[in-house]
Write a protein that holds these residues in place. Structure first.
Motif, PDB file in Angstrom:
ATOM      1  N   ASN A 194      -0.567   8.574 -44.770  1.00 54.34           N
ATOM      2  CA  ASN A 194      -0.890   7.158 -44.668  1.00 54.34           C
ATOM      3  C   ASN A 194      -2.349   6.957 -44.273  1.00 54.34           C
ATOM      4  N   GLU A 195      -2.722   5.716 -43.979  1.00 58.35           N
ATOM      5  CA  GLU A 195      -4.116   5.426 -43.651  1.00 58.35           C
ATOM      6  C   GLU A 195      -4.535   6.006 -42.305  1.00 58.35           C
ATOM      7  N   ILE A 229     -13.234   2.829 -45.235  1.00 61.30           N
ATOM      8  CA  ILE A 229     -13.263   1.952 -46.410  1.00 61.30           C
ATOM      9  C   ILE A 229     -14.698   1.559 -46.753  1.00 61.30           C
ATOM     10  N   GLU A 241     -10.184   3.759 -54.838  1.00 63.51           N
ATOM     11  CA  GLU A 241      -9.608   2.804 -53.890  1.00 63.51           C
ATOM     12  C   GLU A 241      -8.178   2.452 -54.283  1.00 63.51           C
ATOM     13  N   GLU A 242      -7.950   2.207 -55.571  1.00 67.37           N
ATOM     14  CA  GLU A 242      -6.604   1.890 -56.041  1.00 67.37           C
ATOM     15  C   GLU A 242      -5.671   3.076 -55.839  1.00 67.37           C
ATOM     16  N   ARG A 263      -5.898   5.366 -53.496  1.00 62.73           N
ATOM     17  CA  ARG A 263      -5.581   5.446 -52.069  1.00 62.73           C
ATOM     18  C   ARG A 263      -4.476   4.456 -51.703  1.00 62.73           C
ATOM     19  N   THR A 264      -4.573   3.237 -52.211  1.00 66.78           N
ATOM     20  CA  THR A 264      -3.550   2.222 -51.941  1.00 66.78           C
ATOM     21  C   THR A 264      -2.193   2.679 -52.463  1.00 66.78           C
ATOM     22  N   PHE A 265      -2.175   3.228 -53.672  1.00 62.97           N
ATOM     23  CA  PHE A 265      -0.934   3.746 -54.253  1.00 62.97           C
ATOM     24  C   PHE A 265      -0.344   4.854 -53.379  1.00 62.97           C
ATOM     25  N   HIS A 298      -0.794   5.499 -50.129  1.00 61.99           N
ATOM     26  CA  HIS A 298      -0.287   4.999 -48.848  1.00 61.99           C
ATOM     27  C   HIS A 298       1.022   4.231 -49.033  1.00 61.99           C
ATOM     28  N   THR A 299       1.108   3.467 -50.134  1.00 63.21           N
ATOM     29  CA  THR A 299       2.351   2.751 -50.439  1.00 63.21           C
ATOM     30  C   THR A 299       3.492   3.732 -50.662  1.00 63.21           C
TER      31      THR A 299
END
Length: 403
Positions: free
Chosen positions: A309-310, A368, A383-384, A386-388, A390-391
Motif C-alpha cells: 500500500n501507500e 507523490i 501514477e495510474e 501506483r493507484t491500481f 494500492h487498490t
C-alpha cells in the motif's frame, strides 16, 4: 532482537534507516556490495537548471547521516533466506542470522538481458555494468562503444560514459525477436525517446519532443538518426550480431523500416572495442517471494512487484518494501519511499508518539510530489499504475477477511 533490518543500502534503504533511527529505532542495514549507496554510486548527470548531481557525493551524505544516528551498516553481506517469526522476522545472511521486529526489503532492480549473437564475447556487457565501471570504479569499459537498446537508461548512461572520456559510436535497436519485443520496434522506442526530449541540448529536439507523435516520429526519423551530445541515436538501424575473434571488434548492423522490418542488402559492420546491451530494468523481488509476499504484475512498474500500500506495507505483518523493488523509478523517488517505510515501521513499533499519521501523510505527499517532478520517467502511466496497485492491495485484504 533489533527493531528494523533493512536489506539494501541504496537511496531507499538509507532513507528508511534515517527516518526510523531519527525516531529511536535500532536499525541494521545489509548490502552485498562493498559500499553503501546502491545505484546512486553510478549516477552523474546535469539537471536542466545546470546543477550537476554526483551520486557518490549524495550517497556519502546519506551514509554519514545514518552513521551519525547509530545505524549499523554491514556491506559485503548477502541475504539468502527469510523466515517469519511469531513476533518478527529472522534474516539469514552469509555472516549470521539476525532477528528483527520489522523488515524492509529495498533490494532495487536488476537489468533485463536481450540475447544477441556474439554477446558472450569479452567486451560485451550490460549498460549498467559499463556505468559501474566508469562512474564507480573509474575504469573505462573501452575507448569506442556501441549501445544496443534505445531507452531511458541507455541514453542517460551514454552521456555518463561520454563524460568518462569514452566515444559512443551510436545507440541503436536490437534485432526484432520474441525476446526483444517492443525494444526492437521503432515506434515504441520513439515513445521512450520523446520522454527524454526535454534533456536534449538541441532546442529543435526539445521542441519536436512536445509535438511529434511516436508513429509519425518513427516514420520521419532519419536513417542516420539524431544526435544528443554528439551521440547518434538511430531508431532506423538494428544490431544483427556482435562480431570479433577473441573479443568485441564491432557490430553487424542493418537498416530497418518504421515497423521494424530489416531492409535486405543494407548490412554493414561498424567497429567498436566494447558493446553495451540495454534491455531495461525489472524489480529485484526474489527475497519478497521467499518471504511469501503476494505479487501483482504491473508492466508500467517493470513487471511483478510485491503487493503493498501507500505506507509501503506488504500483506505480511512487519514486512515493508521501498525503492525499485516496488517499481522502477528514480533514486529521488526511492529515497522518499524509504522515508515512508521507515516512518511506517516506527509507527508499527509505537515509536512515533505524537503526530504519527501527520508525519507519514506528509512523507507520502513528498513521494507523490517527487514523482511528479521527476526528471526521467522510465515508463508512462506510473501514477495510474501506483493507484491500481494500492487498490489491489486493499481488495486483497478484503478478500482475505471474507475468507
Amino acid at each position: 532482537m533489533i527493531d528494523l533490518v533493512i536489506v539494501g543500502a541504496g537511496p531507499a534503504g538509507l532513507g528508511a534507516a534515517i527516518a526510523a533511527a531519527e525516531n529511536g529505532l535500532e536499525v541494521c542495514i545489509l548490502d552485498e556490495f562493498v559500499k553503501p549507496g546502491g545505484r546512486l554510486l553510478g549516477q552523474l548527470h546535469e539537471e536542466p537548471d545546470g546543477k550537476w548531481v554526483n551520486g557518490i557525493a549524495e550517497a556519502q551524505k546519506l551514509y554519514n547521516r545514518a552513521v551519525e544516528l547509530g545505524v549499523d551498516i554491514q556491506c559485503g553481506v548477502s541475504v539468502y533466506d527469510l523466515i517469519e517469526l511469531d513476533n518478527g522476522w529472522c534474516v539469514y545472511t552469509t555472516n549470521q542470522a539476525i532477528e528483527s521486529k520489522c523488515l524492509l526489503l529495498a533490494t532495487g532492480a536488476s537489468e533485463t538481458a536481450i540475447p544477441i549473437p556474439g554477446w558472450t564475447l569479452p567486451g560485451a556487457m550490460s549498460i549498467g555494468a559499463a556505468q559501474v565501471m566508469g562512474n564507480v570504479h573509474r575504469v573505462k569499459p573501452g575507448e569506442k562503444g556501441i549501445i544496443i537498446g534505445v531507452n531511458v537508461l541507455s541514453v542517460a548512461i551514454a552521456r555518463e560514459l561520454q563524460l568518462c572520456g569514452v566515444h559512443i559510436e551510436s545507440i541503436l535497436l536490437p534485432q526484432p525477436s520474441l525476446i526483444s519485443g517492443n525494444a526492437s520496434n521503432p515506434e515504441k522506442m520513439m515513445e521512450s525517446l520523446l520522454r527524454l526530449s526535454h534533456l536534449a541540448p538541441s532546442p529543435l529536439i526539445r521542441f519536436g519532443g512536445k509535438w511529434v507523435s511516436p508513429k509519425l516520429g518513427a516514420r520521419l526519423y532519419p536513417k542516420n538518426g539524431f544526435k544528443m551530445w554528439g551521440i547518434p541515436i538511430q531508431l532506423r538501424k538494428t544490431a544483427l550480431e556482435i562480431v570479433g575473434e577473441n573479443q568485441v571488434e564491432g557490430v553487424r548492423i542493418a537498416d530497418i523500416s518504421a515497423a521494424g522490418e530489416v531492409a535486405a542488402g543494407t548490412e554493414k559492420t561498424i567497429s567498436a572495442d566494447f558493446v553495451c546491451i540495454a534491455g531495461g530494468l525489472t524489480p529485484m523481488s526474489e527475497l519478497a517471494a521467499v518471504a511469501g509476499c503476494s505479487f501483482c504484475y504491473v508492466p508500467e512498474l517493470g513487471g511483478h512487484v510485491p503487493l503493498h500500500n501507500e505506507y509501503m506495507q506488504t500483506n505480511l505483518k512487519g514486512l515493508y518494501v521501498a525503492g525499485n523493488i516496488t517499481g522502477v523509478e528514480s533514486a529521488k523517488v526511492a529515497k522518499t519511499q524509504g522515508t515512508v517505510a521507515g516512518l511506517s515501521a516506527a509507527r508499527e513499533l509505537n515509536a512515533l508518539m505524537s503526530s504519527a499519521n501527520e508525519k507519514i501523510n506528509t512523507a507520502i505527499a513528498e513521494v507523490i510530489e517527487t514523482r511528479r517532478k521527476a526528471l526521467i520517467q522510465f515508463q508512462p502511466g506510473i501514477e495510474e499504475a501506483r493507484t491500481f496497485l494500492h487498490t489491489r492491495y486493499y481488495e486483497s485484504e478484503g478478500e482475505m477477511i471474507s475468507v
